[in-house]
Motif scaffolding. Structure first.
Motif: not given
Length: 561
Positions: A9-11, A23-33
């Motif tokens: 996430l940091a990368t 834009a980095g402050s809104r970085a996020a991962f989703e977990s695909p279904k």
RNA sequence: GGCCCCGUAGCUCAGUGGAUAGAGCAACAGCCUUCUAAGCUGUGGGUCACACGUUCGAAUCGUGUCGGGGUCACCA
């Protein structure tokens, strides 16, 4: 895998900042279904396409190359694919998933738990008046409140459990009167027993028990008071005090059977004797937020978004219910609880706007939206295909203790936490005692018992599994199980954030399902030592997370079933 | 009438603005000489109440309609 995810996430954040500062402050991962979409996904390219005026798929392509060249992605990520309108689907290497097993085993019961944040929260729940045993609705509230407290604790909060009740008022007078009548030998149904539409009497058999003990001059002791009966049937005040103490003790026994404890019992009457009600009213009057009309004192609650103004003081000089509640919440605030959650039935929703308006009108520095509320709907009980509406003990409703005695503390807790609070719940007693897949609480507990059985057959020390080589854990069911374990901390913090213990019950069912599948697919106690230890580590970690999650719900994790 | 909640598979219910909407039950077809079958695997099943809007994208956000439930000082 949590620290793996944080690294990645940091990368990602750094790369997004490079593309578009901030834009980095809104970085996020989703977990695909869908498993085919990888283990983690980013929608950043689609979100940035418009502000950057670039084609989202081209943006995804650039992002993919930059990420692939980073140290953390080279270490943990197997592949990044671009899909659809610009999704970045990230598939992790098995090593990345295996890390979770180490993290769980190293942290044990602390896995998923945040460090203390130095903040206090007061959760008010149950708050039943001492006029009878706790009913199933109180049970839902007790299960919800206690689990929400546990959730807060996992997130580092210092939690205070409070029970608020009224030991004066009209209902208590009715209780005293009913008890007196029974002590004098009058029973429900007799000519001089109050009856009809507005009957001011409690008809449950427990009233007769109180009357008997009162005449026997017994002493009762509850968690917050003790009282010895005078035995004088004409002494209504003594009857009142005895009945309140008696029923508080009954409720203590109900709560004990449900394994719920409180830090404090707060009396509504104390708000009057301490002058807090008067002082709250005076503040609101002084602020000019009231007016007199039709012989009553009104609060201008419409100034604070309520749909109409509300009566504070009635024509007879007494206050409406929400006024002491306002005083009570000012007291909570002044006691230093700046985060407060109230668990109540949906029938109380009308008072929320009033209490909040009153708190604003009092001008004591309380922010809007204080306190938080969790409202729950009613519980109905089904047994042998029919709705159960009465119990002998209480007369007019099914008690919490009935439900626990028919099933178990674990089943009642788990069941009452298996729905969103605002979903009406039908408690199926037969299902709660069923010993099969239909019964979710047994399904989850069984997964734990099965693991304990394997560990016991192995006979080694679980502590030595913390540092075993995990590279052999590569099968699809094993990887799926590890991914499920990795979701626990985020699930927990989201559940705490949303006051949603049902997230935990759903998670535990999923985790148990992942385990049962794994158990069926792969034998754990195989001959090859390294493989056996790796598998033992995985299942030991699973047992740990099952225990942690069940503990949040207040449900036991038996080693044998 | 005002306010609040709800409407998702035959049933009971999940679903942080993301891709092909999921789980359990029920139905059907399979799996125990091996660590607990209180288990597992597979199949079928959907106009996410309806309409319009917001946007790259809506079960999810907004407005309205329909349907269900709760509540509306002088109970707490």
């Amino acid at each position: 895998m949590l620290f793996v995810k944080q690294e990645l996430l940091a990368t990602l954040a750094a790369e997004l900042d490079r593309l578009s500062p901030g834009a980095g402050s809104r970085a996020a991962f989703e977990s695909p279904k869908v498993a085919a979409h990888g283990d983690l996904a980013s929608t950043a390219a689609m979100q940035l396409a418009k502000p950057l005026k670039q084609n989202p798929r081209q943006l995804a392509q650039n992002l993919r190359e930059a990420l692939q060249n980073s140290e953390s992605f080279q270490r943990w990520v197997e592949a990044i694919e671009i899909a659809g309108p610009g999704f970045l689907n990230i598939r992790l290497k098995p090593e990345a998933k295996q890390q979770i097993v180490r993290e769980v085993l190293a942290q044990g019961s602390r896995f998923g738990v945040q460090a203390a944040n130095g903040q206090r929260v007061l959760v008010e729940f149950v708050s039943a008046n001492p006029t009878g045993p706790l009913h199933v609705g109180h049970g839902r509230q007790a299960a919800l409140g206690d689990a929400i407290c546990n959730l807060f604790q996992t997130q580092g909060w210092d939690v205070y459990r409070e029970f608020y009740y009224n030991d004066a008022g009209v209902q208590i007078a009715t209780l005293a009167h009913s008890t007196q009548l029974r002590a004098q030998g009058v029973k429900p149904g007799d000519a001089n027993w109050p009856s009809g539409e507005n009957a001011a009497a409690y008809n449950g058999e427990y009233i007769a028990d109180i009357a008997e003990d009162f005449k026997a001059k017994k002493t009762v002791k509850s968690d917050d008071r003790a009282y010895t009966a005078s035995g004088d049937v004409a002494d209504l005040d003594s009857i009142r005090q005895f009945a309140v103490a008696y029923l508080r003790h009954e409720q203590d026994l109900d709560l004990q059977a449900f394994a719920v404890r409180f830090d404090n019992y707060y009396l509504e009457s104390s708000l009057y004797t301490s002058g807090r009600v008067e002082s709250a009213v005076n503040r609101i009057v002084a602020a000019g937020k009231t007016y007199e009309q039709d012989g009553a004192l009104w609060l201008k609650s419409t100034d604070y978004g309520d749909d109409k103004d509300r009566v504070m003081r009635k024509g007879d000089g007494t206050y409406t219910y929400f006024v002491p509640d306002v005083a009570y919440h000012i007291a909570k605030w002044e006691r230093g609880f700046h985060k407060v959650v109230n668990i109540q039935g949906t029938d109380h929703h009308g008072t929320i706007a009033r209490v909040r308006a009153g708190l604003q009108a009092a001008h004591v520095g309380i922010p809007e939206g204080y306190p938080d509320y969790v409202l729950h709907t009613m519980v109905r009980v089904m047994r042998a295909g029919e709705e159960v509406k009465i119990s002998k003990r209480a007369g007019s409703y099914v008690t919490l203790r009935d439900l626990i005695e028919w099933t178990s503390k674990d089943a009642v807790r788990f069941f009452l936490l298996s729905r969103k609070p605002d979903t009406e719940y039908v408690f199926d007693v037969d299902l709660a005692v069923a010993k099969n897949n239909d019964n979710p609480v047994y399904y989850v507990q069984y997964a734990h018992a099965r693991i304990c059985s394997v560990l016991s057959s192995w006979g080694g020390d679980v502590a030595q599994l913390t540092h075993v080589e995990l590279a052999s854990l590569q099968s699809v069911p094993a990887l799926a199980l590890m991914l499920q374990l990795a979701k626990y901390p985020e699930m927990l913090s989201a559940a705490a954030q949303d006051f949603a213990p049902h997230d935990v019950t759903f998670y535990l069912r999923d985790l148990a399902a992942s385990y049962h599948s794994y158990y069926d697919a792969e034998r754990i106690l195989v001959d090859e030592e390294a493989v056996k230890l790796a598998r033992l580590a995985l299942v030991a970690a699973t047992a740990q997370v099952l225990r942690n999650g069940l503990a949040v719900l207040g449900v036991s994790a038996p080693a044998k079933m």
